[in-house]
Design a protein around this motif. Structure first.
Motif, short mmCIF file in Angstrom:
data_model
loop_
_atom_site.label_atom_id
_atom_site.label_comp_id
_atom_site.label_asym_id
_atom_site.label_seq_id
_atom_site.Cartn_x
_atom_site.Cartn_y
_atom_site.Cartn_z
N HIS A 160 1.10 4.34 -2.73
CA HIS A 160 0.63 5.66 -2.30
C HIS A 160 1.76 6.53 -1.74
N TRP A 175 0.83 -1.20 0.00
CA TRP A 175 0.00 0.00 0.00
C TRP A 175 0.87 1.26 0.00
N LEU A 202 1.23 10.37 -1.83
CA LEU A 202 0.21 10.78 -0.87
C LEU A 202 0.76 10.75 0.56
#
Length: 122
Positions: free
Chosen positions: A64, A60, A67
């Motif tokens: 990401h 994950w 972000l």
């Protein structure tokens, strides 16, 4: 959840992985991401579940990275470059023995009168 002991040099960043919320996301002084699983008082999870959570959160984080860096308030600067570092903090060194020859950094947590100390095992 706040760990009673974090490996030296790491600071929790106040963010969490939606797929492995029990992990603590941390940054080191260079801005790299560290994912920390705790086996302190974790009778409801197995070692396999903790490793699976670390791997799922690492995937994950890779997906990401931008972000995470933006949401960290400047604490993370090298997520994509360095990739996440995986840690397991435990009070059971014998139980974590299978991980000592892997890429997961294993830390033994020892209670002290004023808190906890961690000792790197691999």
């Amino acid at each position: 959840p706040r760990l009673p002991a974090l490996p030296g040099g790491l600071a929790a960043i106040g963010l969490s992985c939606p797929y492995a919320a029990r992990l603590t996301l941390c940054a080191d002084g260079a801005g790299a991401l560290h994912l920390v699983a705790s086996r302190i008082g974790a009778a409801s999870t197995t070692l396999d579940q903790d490793v699976a959570a670390l791997l799922q959160a690492a995937s994950w984080a890779d997906a990401h990275a931008d972000l995470l860096e933006a949401a960290s308030g400047g604490k993370l600067r090298r997520v994509r470059e360095a990739g996440p570092v995986l840690h397991l903090v435990t009070t059971d060194a014998r139980g974590a023995r299978p991980l000592l020859d892997t890429g997961v950094r294993v830390h033994l947590a020892t209670p002290l009168p004023e808190g906890w100390a961690t000792h790197e095992l691999n």
